[in-house]
Design an enzyme around this catalytic site. Sequence first.
Site, mmCIF file in Angstrom:
data_model
loop_
_atom_site.group_PDB
_atom_site.id
_atom_site.type_symbol
_atom_site.label_atom_id
_atom_site.label_comp_id
_atom_site.label_asym_id
_atom_site.label_seq_id
_atom_site.Cartn_x
_atom_site.Cartn_y
_atom_site.Cartn_z
ATOM 1 N N HIS A 72 6.214 -10.825 0.355
ATOM 2 C CA HIS A 72 5.828 -11.605 1.515
ATOM 3 C C HIS A 72 4.541 -12.366 1.197
ATOM 4 O O HIS A 72 3.541 -11.757 0.814
ATOM 5 C CB HIS A 72 5.581 -10.696 2.723
ATOM 6 C CG HIS A 72 6.745 -9.813 3.061
ATOM 7 N ND1 HIS A 72 6.607 -8.667 3.796
ATOM 8 C CD2 HIS A 72 8.057 -9.908 2.748
ATOM 9 C CE1 HIS A 72 7.795 -8.082 3.945
ATOM 10 N NE2 HIS A 72 8.684 -8.822 3.304
ATOM 11 N N TYR A 135 -3.742 -3.069 4.651
ATOM 12 C CA TYR A 135 -3.933 -4.516 4.559
ATOM 13 C C TYR A 135 -5.127 -4.902 5.430
ATOM 14 O O TYR A 135 -5.143 -4.625 6.627
ATOM 15 C CB TYR A 135 -2.741 -5.286 5.116
ATOM 16 C CG TYR A 135 -1.401 -5.025 4.515
ATOM 17 C CD1 TYR A 135 -0.796 -5.974 3.696
ATOM 18 C CD2 TYR A 135 -0.693 -3.858 4.796
ATOM 19 C CE1 TYR A 135 0.465 -5.762 3.166
ATOM 20 C CE2 TYR A 135 0.558 -3.635 4.273
ATOM 21 C CZ TYR A 135 1.137 -4.588 3.459
ATOM 22 O OH TYR A 135 2.390 -4.369 2.943
#
Length: 474
Positions: A72, A135
């Site tokens: 991604h 993240y």
Amino acid sequence: MSIEFSKQLQIIPVQSIPGMIVVQLPVHGDNRGWFKENWQREKMVAAGLPDFNPVQNNISFNESAGTTRGFHAEPWDKFVSVATGKIFGAWVDLREGESFGNSHTLELDASTAVFVPRGVGNAFQTMVDHTAYAYLVNDHWSAQAQSKYTFLNLADETAGIEWPINLAEAELSEKDRVHPKLEEVTPMSPLKTLVIGASGQLGLALRELYSENTNVEFADRARFDLSSAEDYTQIDWSAYSAVVNAGAYTKVDEAETVNGRLEAWSANVEGVSRLARVCNEHMLTLVHISSDYVFDGTSSVHREDEQVAPLGVYGQTKAAGEAIVATVPKHYIIRTSWVIGEGHNFIGTMAALAAAGIKPSVVNDQIGRLTFTKDLALGIRHLIENNAHYGIYNLTNTGPAQSWADIAKTVYASLGKDVNDVTGISTEDYFQGKAVAPRPLNSSLDLSKIEASGFKARSQEIAMGEYLATLGSR
């Protein structure tokens, strides 16, 4: 699995993927477990990591070894690390450019992190059970933002990823199984530059300079008005990395009137404050054009670090605008003088007078240099593209400082007219009985700083000759 404790903080750029950085993290352990500073802004920025203003932290917990997620590429920067467990990380550059398709792999435990720039595809495979992957990102997730993702199939052969656990035996989502191969991927476009005030003299020069660059967009006042709060809501600021403010109120004499004063402060101060706020919120580079009018003209040459001392309203608004722009971490304030570009200007006026046989009186006690918009536009591009140090830069054409009368004589001589047709006159006498703004008598700007950055404009004599030639061809 053992974690290497007490590493030194270390920043390691990834050579194959520009902008990607591996970070060796100090992890402190004892009989209870371990602790680390997963993100420590002051230390990491000092060590060389980009200050990317993280706003959201996400955790992906993975029950079993072999869980595989990605690729991604999101429209934001990420700082990824392992909270617990161990992963095999893989990254593929999905941005436009020469590095498109380049890949990098690395095993990560709690002692290693990776800075992943916008547009680089991120994927990982867990190597042990109960692995948590973190993240840290610098934009908020939204459905609108998700529509801007770029994806790559985990099994793409051309990426050259050797997964520790065969993907046929790994745990994948159905969406990740059907992402496109590299040859079918549309590369993520770079962030754009927005030029506002695009119909003015500088705006037109920037249009010409960037005529073949689709990553520079232009907005005239009909599309974007600095003073309109509503116009700011009509632009997707996340699509840009830089804004060039080529728009301003520049009617120096009218600024001394009641209505002119209001308009000058509205555009040059209130509008600039709104723009600065947007640039701060979205971490944009702001390029702002200022003026020699921020000085009183008493110095023989004006350096960037000279204290501003404007004489009139226009100069006061430009000085106030500078102070506001300086609050934007990534900013270039470009001070210039005596701008010449497409449209009404001094050179065009003198050329028309010479052609008509008129013998003008021209001010001879204001000293400075011309700035042709072609050179001003080139200087702006230089600062942005070369990541020059942020701050204030003087930018004019080069050559000896001259008076307006000297420049008028050069125009007359270039057109084959008698230079004695131009008569010098003092500023005081020229404006006798007229309501005008005070002018700095010396507008000479020191150019050593921008020249040290690697940019030197043409001499004003060469630039003027080329400009006069274009006037003759119109």
